[in-house]
Enzyme design. Sequence first.
Site, PDB file in Angstrom:
ATOM      1  N   SER A 144       0.844  -1.199   0.000  1.00  0.00           N
ATOM      2  CA  SER A 144       0.000   0.000   0.000  1.00  0.00           C
ATOM      3  C   SER A 144       0.874   1.242   0.000  1.00  0.00           C
ATOM      4  O   SER A 144       1.996   1.228   0.537  1.00  0.00           O
ATOM      5  CB  SER A 144      -0.885   0.018   1.257  1.00  0.00           C
ATOM      6  OG  SER A 144      -1.577   1.246   1.377  1.00  0.00           O
ATOM      7  N   TYR A 158      -2.063  -0.277  10.237  1.00  0.00           N
ATOM      8  CA  TYR A 158      -2.097  -0.842   8.880  1.00  0.00           C
ATOM      9  C   TYR A 158      -0.895  -0.365   8.077  1.00  0.00           C
ATOM     10  O   TYR A 158      -0.223  -1.155   7.398  1.00  0.00           O
ATOM     11  CB  TYR A 158      -3.394  -0.417   8.204  1.00  0.00           C
ATOM     12  CG  TYR A 158      -3.466  -0.691   6.715  1.00  0.00           C
ATOM     13  CD1 TYR A 158      -3.692  -1.976   6.233  1.00  0.00           C
ATOM     14  CD2 TYR A 158      -3.335   0.352   5.793  1.00  0.00           C
ATOM     15  CE1 TYR A 158      -3.781  -2.226   4.872  1.00  0.00           C
ATOM     16  CE2 TYR A 158      -3.413   0.110   4.444  1.00  0.00           C
ATOM     17  CZ  TYR A 158      -3.645  -1.170   3.980  1.00  0.00           C
ATOM     18  OH  TYR A 158      -3.715  -1.411   2.626  1.00  0.00           O
TER      19      TYR A 158
END
Length: 249
Positions: A144, A158
């Site tokens: 990501s 995250y």
Amino acid sequence: MARKVMFITGGTRGIGAATARLAAARGWDLALTYRSQAARAEETAAACRAAGARVLLLPGDAAKEADILAAYDATQREFGRIDAVVNNAGITGGKILLADTTEADWRGVFDPNVIGLALSCREAVRRMSTKRGGAGGVIVNVSSRASELGSGGEWIHYAASKGAVDSLTIGLSREVAQEGMRVNAVNPGLIDTEIHAASGQPDRVGRLAPGVPMGRAGRAEEVAECILFLASDAASYVTGACLPVGGGR
């Protein structure tokens, strides 16, 4: 020629499903893992079969070693080979400040996103490395842009897990570079999938899209194109790359 086999974790929704559909259309057979929503999994499998692919659906938890091993073993029994692994399964966790997190918040994200992904990479190497008797292959990890942006004020746990994915990708690519294997990652930015609603932020795409330099959120299919490129022979000299797919963000 025999169709190649792609193993995709979390392969029946979002980016995973888009990757499966595109791979099926381009001549891959598929093993797709999923944790829940069997009806959605069957829907994705049906679309891939309609495109000419053989599809093996594998329910299980991407954070559990026993389930990971069972999925790899079942894939080899079914197809006799694995040519590419796409580690897509993962979660964001809820929106939270670091000061308010608990140990459970961190373990809930790191177990699937880091530990489970690392175990999947391990099994891929054990089966595909030419040093270990395999025929070679490719790993593409779905990371990501959060790994660099940090996601402060949203889901910093995250982002930290995806930083670990980037480091693992680079390190593993160097370990197996002379074993017939390539290891890369894609780093999606703001992509219009259900992951935002699942984290408790259904308005996130609309809220953040104006801040993307390209002025819009991305589509899962645009990430899938990058994954299929990295898995293809067109990327034969690409390893250790973490490819941003974020519209400039």
